[in-house]
Structure formats: C-alpha cells, structure tokens
Design a protein around this motif. Structure first.
Motif: not given
Length: 597
Positions: A340, A361-362, A365-366, A384, A464-465, A468, A472
């Motif tokens: 990521a 990216v999400p 991580l998911a 993350a 988006f960051l 995300t 978290i």
C-alpha cells in the motif's frame, strides 16, 4: 523557538468548548471507580511513608516489640513522628524513592484525609494537568490549535495516564512536573532570543528540575535530552551559563542534601543490590519468582522485552506486538502495508491519481482482516503502520519554520532518551526487569504531541488517505477505550497488576468494623505471617509480619485506646474478642494473599 504568527495564542470559543469537553472526558475517566479497588503493594509503601511509619515496624519498636508489652493502641501507633522517622520510613519502606511526592501527599492527607478517594485524587489533579499542559505545549510550539486539541484528546484517553491517575504513587506528578520543566525550558530559550528571560522562569525551571528527580530519579533523563538539545542548537555562552547555573544551584540546594544526608544516599546502594538480585533471578527463575517475567540481559532478550514497551508508548501502536498478533499475522500485515505504501509513494506527486488507487489502498488493508488468523481488528492497524510512517514523513516536511523543526527534534530526543537509558542499563545489569512502561512514562506526552501533529497533517492528505487512515485511527480508538474500560474494571494486568478486580480496601473495611463494634475491654487480634527478609533493610525485630496491623491502624482514630495485639497462631483473620464473653467476632478474612495484593 519563538513563533510570531498573528493571533498565535488567541483561542476561539469553539476551541475552548472542544477543549472543555475533552477535559470533562479526561476527568470522568480519572475519577470513575477511583476508590472501588483497594490499595496494592506500592501504594501501601507510599501511605506508611507519608505517616513516618516504617513498614514492619523498624521505627516502632516501642509500640510492637517492647519485651513484656502485650498490647498496643492506635494512640501509640499514631504518636508524633520526627523527621528521622520520615527519613527512615522512606529508606526502609520505599527504597528512598519519591520523597517529593511522599512529602506532598503527606500534606494532602493532613488536609483531606487518608481514604482511598482522597489520596488518589492528588494523582487525578496532576494527570489532568498533564492533559492541559500537553495542549498548551502543542499549541505554542506548532502554531496550531487543532494539533493542541488532537494532543489533548489523545492524552485524555492514554491508558497509562488513566491507570496511574488511579494510583497513589509519584508517576502522575513526575510526568506533569517534567512536562512543565520542558515548557519552561522552551520559554527560557524563547525569552533569551529576545533578551527578556525573566528570573522567575529560571526559578521555576530549577524547581521543576529538582522536583522531577525527587519524584523519580529516572526523570533525570528529561534533562539529559534538554542538555543535548542545547548542544545541538544553541550556540550562546550566556545561555549555557544561565541554564548551567540553574541546574547547579538546584542540585546543590535541593538534590545534594537528599542524596548525601537524607534517605537518597541509600538509592545507589539499593540499586546495586537489586541489580545483582534480579540478575540472579533472571538466570535461575525467570518466570515464577514473584517479581514478574525477566530474562538475562542479552541483546536479543533486551530487544524482545523492549518492543512491547516501545509499542505501548505510542497511542496508535498500543497493543501491537508479535506476541499479541502472532508472527504470521505480523509479517502478513507489514507486507501488505508495504505494498500500500509503494502505491501511495508512486503517485505522491501526481497531478491526477489513477482511479484505481483510492480503491486499491483501503481494499489491501481491509484484506488483512480476511487473511489474518486473529480476528481482533488490530491487525489492520499494524498493516497501516507503513502508511503512518509516510504520514510522519509528510508531517515533518510540512513544518518548514526552523524552530518548528527543532521542536520536532526535541520531541524525538525526549522520546528516545529515557527508553535508551533503560536498554543500556538492562545490558549493563544483565537483566530485563527494569524495561517497563513506568520507567518510560516521562516520554508519553511527547509521543502524544507527535501523533497530534500527524493527525493534523492527515487532514491535508488526499481524501482517500484521510478516510482510510482516519477509519484506522477510529479502530485503534475503540481498542484504546476498551483498554481504558478494563483498567477501570481492574482487569488489565499490564496497567493494574491484576487479572481479577480487587475488592474495596480491606483495611478500611476492617477499621470501620472495629470502630462500629469495639467496646471497652475488647481486644483486636491481627494475623501474623512469618517474615523472610531479603536483606538488612527489610529485617525487623520480630520473625512475624505486623503489616496488617499497621495498615488497619492507618484508618483508626488517632486518639483511640483500643486494645490490639498480634496473634501468631494464625495468618489470615482479624478478630475482635469481646471482653465480657470471650466471643470471637470475625472482622476480616484475608484468605491468604487473596486480599493482601
């Protein structure tokens, strides 16, 4: 470090409202269940020291150990103490530790009483001071009220702060005073840059320097970091002279007397003894020794013990260890996190980010949640971490003013110095016993401010960051609040020492029952456990413990003439023997060590 942005120190109504809410939450977490759980071992040491009493009676020989003397009374127990009594109490009962806090708590008890709520409330006040001072320090030296609010919110919920606000020990006080010393240190540097450093700042800094070390000797590491900062960034002889004179004068006037004449002279002797004692345990009985898990001080062992302590130092990584998540999950999470990060790094300067990036990216991580064997949710926080490393990089880059970047360096110095000292001492003493949260606690506020700066920077990152990493942070926040709940319920061993919640203070319960049921002619019988002293300091005049009698008498009226004696035929129960009938009334049953902690 003198930031001159317009309106820098102005505080809006909305900021004050949010800060007030944060402080109310912090206060609620710190007073909830404050007296629900009885005093544990270290608090017992503190309380007897505040009254000039040596645990096990080394300075109460005439009360407990006079030949032919059968009884003792609360009035005899509470007879006036001399300065020598207080000095001996802190030497024998608490290894010459924390005289500043012990003295302050003694005055506090004189005003508000010795019950658990009142004695612990002093720690609550200092812990609240840490939250507020963290906010002030963050705002002043980052120039952002938002960073201050983030930092205050993190400090309000930090598990270590919550836990030790519920403890009548020196940690909350020492963290506050050491943090105040850093604030005054920076204010002095501010004023010297304008030629206007008032003498009161030096007086305050000298006092906080001395009080920090007299609160806990490891607090000295904060001032080592201050000294390193001076060497790196200050090139002015007058500043060296002024601050050096402050350290020297405070040392000579406040520290030298304690460490040469007072009980402090025994600290180094005790530390040398403990180093050898714990080293022997580490090699012969590392697990079931009664003092906690410890290992020989090899580099691999030191790093192994240090990792969870370092992880817990940061709110964001609290609880993230290989032991908690497993080796497979750790490697999996970090591997996916690096993928990521590689994607984000590749397009960090792109004018237009491809549409698949905000999705990939999400999803990556998911995906960790699906593949990991432990379904706790924290494995996604671990995955993350590479992205949070990138966020830290962007945070440092965003602070372009030289003084702001120097402030970040100072934060890092204050983070590293206490922990590095513990690791060096573990290698030197050849055991890992001292690698613990309590001894790195001076670093917590600076880790919090650094994370507050990162969260502020997150709001400037691509959407988006923001979503995300923000999600978290909320996941970790859930685990932090769940940990706070376990702390308040007294079932978080790392913070409370206990797997099962303690009952209310059994000594207060016993004293209350004695006051209610005692009649002239009655006798109180206390259990007597056989002692096994480890050294001369622990040795007393009798082979049996009088600790239960002492701790109960802390809560009995100072002028009472209740007849009391030790019962060497049993080791668990406090009895009241009625004078007219000889009937025994059970006051309290400790059930071995179940309620003695």
């Amino acid at each position: 470090m003198n930031f001159r942005q317009p309106g820098f120190l102005s505080t809006s109504r909305s900021t004050l409202l949010i800060l007030s809410i944060i402080l109310l939450v912090a206060f609620g977490l710190r007073v909830y269940q404050l007296d629900a759980h009885g005093i544990f071992l270290d608090e017992k040491f503190t309380l007897v020291c505040t009254q000039g009493v040596v645990q096990e009676g080394a300075n109460q020989r005439d009360v407990f150990f006079t030949p032919g003397k059968t009884y003792f009374t609360p009035a005899e127990f509470w007879k006036p103490k001399t300065l020598a009594d207080y000095n001996e109490a802190i030497i024998r009962s608490d290894i010459s530790n924390s005289p500043a806090y012990t003295g302050l708590l003694a005055l506090w008890i004189d005003l508000f009483g010795i019950h658990d709520y009142s004695t612990r409330f002093l720690s609550v006040l200092f812990s609240m001071g840490v939250v507020l001072l963290t906010y002030l320090l963050a705002v002043r030296y980052t120039g952002s009220e938002r960073v201050g609010l983030f930092s205050a919110a993190l400090a309000a919920t930090e598990p270590f702060f919550v836990a030790y606000a519920h403890v009548a020990r020196s940690y909350s006080m020492t963290i506050f005073v050491s943090l105040l010393s850093t604030y005054l240190f920076l204010r002095i540097l501010d004023r010297r840059s304008t030629g206007n450093a008032h003498w009161s700042l030096y007086v305050g800094y000298g006092l906080t320097y001395a009080l920090t070390i007299l609160g806990h000797s490891l607090g000295a590491m904060v001032f080592v970091a201050h000294g390193l900062y001076l060497l790196f960034y200050v090139r002015e002889f007058k500043t060296y002279l002024a601050l050096g004179s402050t350290w020297l004068l405070a040392t000579l006037v406040l520290l030298v007397p304690w460490f040469t004449i007072g009980g402090g002279k025994y600290i180094f002797m005790t530390m040398a003894y403990q180093a050898q004692f714990y080293r022997n345990l580490a090699y012969t009985n590392p697990t079931n020794n009664g003092f906690g898990y410890m290992l020989p001080g090899t580099i691999p062992n030191v790093l192994k013990m240090a990792m969870p302590v370092i992880a817990d130092l940061f709110w964001l990584t609290n609880g993230l260890t290989i032991d908690a998540l497993g080796r497979r999950n750790t490697l999996l999470g970090l591997f996916i996190g690096m993928i990521a990060l590689a994607i984000v790094w590749r397009y960090r300067r792109a004018v237009t980010v491809p549409g698949w990036v905000p999705v990939a990216v999400p999803v990556l991580l998911a995906g960790v949640l699906l593949m990991a064997t432990i379904k706790s949710g924290q494995q996604v926080v671990l995955a993350a971490l590479p992205l949070f490393g990138y966020l830290l990089y962007q945070t440092v880059r965003s602070y372009r003013i030289t003084d702001q970047r120097r402030f970040i360096v100072l934060l890092i110095m204050l983070l590293i110095t206490p922990t590095l000292f513990l690791l060096i001492m573990a290698l030197k003493n050849d055991h890992t016993y001292g690698i613990t949260q309590r001894y790195t606690s001076f670093s917590f506020p600076y880790a919090i401010i650094l994370l507050g700066m990162m969260l502020d920077q997150l709001l400037r990152m691509p959407r988006f960051l923001q979503l995300t990493l923000g999600a978290i942070v909320l996941v970790q926040g859930y685990y932090i609040l769940a940990l706070d709940k376990r702390i308040l319920d007294d079932v978080a061993p790392k913070y409370t020492q206990f797997f099962k919640p303690r009952i209310k203070n059994p000594y207060i319960t016993a004293a209350t029952s004695i006051r209610e049921q005692y009649s002239p002619g009655d006798t109180v019988l206390y259990p007597a456990i056989r002692l096994h002293p480890a050294d001369e300091i622990e040795k007393t005049y009798w082979p049996f413990s009088i600790k239960d009698a002492q701790l109960t008498n802390l809560y009995l009226p100072k002028d009472a003439s209740y007849y009391q004696r030790m019962d060497t035929t049993q080791s668990d129960r406090i009895w009241l023997v009625k004078g007219k009938t000889g009937k025994r009334v059970l006051i309290f049953d400790f059930k071995g060590q179940t309620y003695r902690y």
